[in-house]
Design a protein around this motif. Sequence first.
Motif, PDB file in Angstrom:
ATOM      1  N   LEU A   1     -20.686  -2.122  10.444  1.00 55.98           N
ATOM      2  CA  LEU A   1     -20.517  -3.231  11.497  1.00 55.98           C
ATOM      3  C   LEU A   1     -21.581  -4.355  12.302  1.00 55.98           C
ATOM      4  O   LEU A   1     -22.110  -4.422  12.570  1.00 55.98           O
ATOM      5  N   THR A   2     -20.935  -5.706  12.709  1.00 57.07           N
ATOM      6  CA  THR A   2     -22.737  -6.293  12.287  1.00 57.07           C
ATOM      7  C   THR A   2     -21.777  -7.508  13.881  1.00 57.07           C
ATOM      8  O   THR A   2     -20.106  -7.989  13.261  1.00 57.07           O
ATOM      9  N   GLU A   3     -21.668  -8.631  13.664  1.00 59.61           N
ATOM     10  CA  GLU A   3     -21.263 -10.125  14.308  1.00 59.61           C
ATOM     11  C   GLU A   3     -20.256 -10.593  13.018  1.00 59.61           C
ATOM     12  O   GLU A   3     -19.622 -11.559  13.891  1.00 59.61           O
ATOM     13  N   ALA A   4     -20.731 -10.637  12.009  1.00 59.23           N
ATOM     14  CA  ALA A   4     -19.987 -10.976  11.461  1.00 59.23           C
ATOM     15  C   ALA A   4     -18.366 -10.539  11.112  1.00 59.23           C
ATOM     16  O   ALA A   4     -17.372 -11.226  10.647  1.00 59.23           O
ATOM     17  N   GLY A   5     -18.359  -8.762  11.802  1.00 57.26           N
ATOM     18  CA  GLY A   5     -17.071  -8.421  11.550  1.00 57.26           C
ATOM     19  C   GLY A   5     -17.164  -6.910  10.703  1.00 57.26           C
ATOM     20  O   GLY A   5     -18.217  -6.498  10.677  1.00 57.26           O
ATOM     21  N   LEU A   6     -16.215  -6.599  10.595  1.00 59.12           N
ATOM     22  CA  LEU A   6     -16.230  -5.116   9.522  1.00 59.12           C
ATOM     23  C   LEU A   6     -16.267  -5.588   8.345  1.00 59.12           C
ATOM     24  O   LEU A   6     -15.165  -6.857   7.557  1.00 59.12           O
ATOM     25  N   ARG A   7     -16.731  -4.697   7.824  1.00 63.69           N
ATOM     26  CA  ARG A   7     -16.469  -5.020   6.356  1.00 63.69           C
ATOM     27  C   ARG A   7     -16.896  -3.556   5.412  1.00 63.69           C
ATOM     28  O   ARG A   7     -17.275  -2.574   5.780  1.00 63.69           O
ATOM     29  N   VAL A   8     -16.018  -2.768   3.880  1.00 63.37           N
ATOM     30  CA  VAL A   8     -16.586  -1.653   3.915  1.00 63.37           C
ATOM     31  C   VAL A   8     -18.111  -1.882   2.577  1.00 63.37           C
ATOM     32  O   VAL A   8     -17.646  -3.067   2.516  1.00 63.37           O
ATOM     33  N   VAL A   9     -18.896  -0.911   3.119  1.00 65.01           N
ATOM     34  CA  VAL A   9     -19.799  -1.150   2.067  1.00 65.01           C
ATOM     35  C   VAL A   9     -20.305  -0.083   1.187  1.00 65.01           C
ATOM     36  O   VAL A   9     -21.014   0.448   0.436  1.00 65.01           O
TER      37      VAL A   9
END
Length: 137
Positions: free
Chosen positions: A79-87
């Motif tokens: 979770l960052t300012e850019a949004g959420l993503r699978v890592v």
Amino acid sequence: FTSLMMEVDCNPGSQSREAFEDTGELADVKDMRQEAEAVVNDVLFAVSAMSVSQVLQNAVDVAYINVQTREGNRYCLELTEAGLRVVGYAFDHVDESVTTQYHETVYSLLDSLSPAYREAFGNALLQRLERLKQNGQ
């Protein structure tokens, strides 16, 4: 403000300068650790398990969330300012070779990963609408 600037100019390596930089540059940044807790609390009802990682380094600008879908699939989310993503495809695991797209919301991300999430979310929404309808009559 002027006295702070003078202190910074006079002591370029002092803690005051670091404090000024932190407050000046990060004042508008959301704390991702708090955002991650809110994300977990928002959708916990529609997944098997979900929690903010206690192993990976969470910070003001990034937080990691472990989620297990109702299908049993495990993911590590960033979770960052850019949004959420699978890592990663295991709890507390970041795989640098994983390049997935960012999602603006946890709803969008889970909707793309889990048909059972979509069904649980839809059912919860229908129940809420039914309660509103009953209370309104």
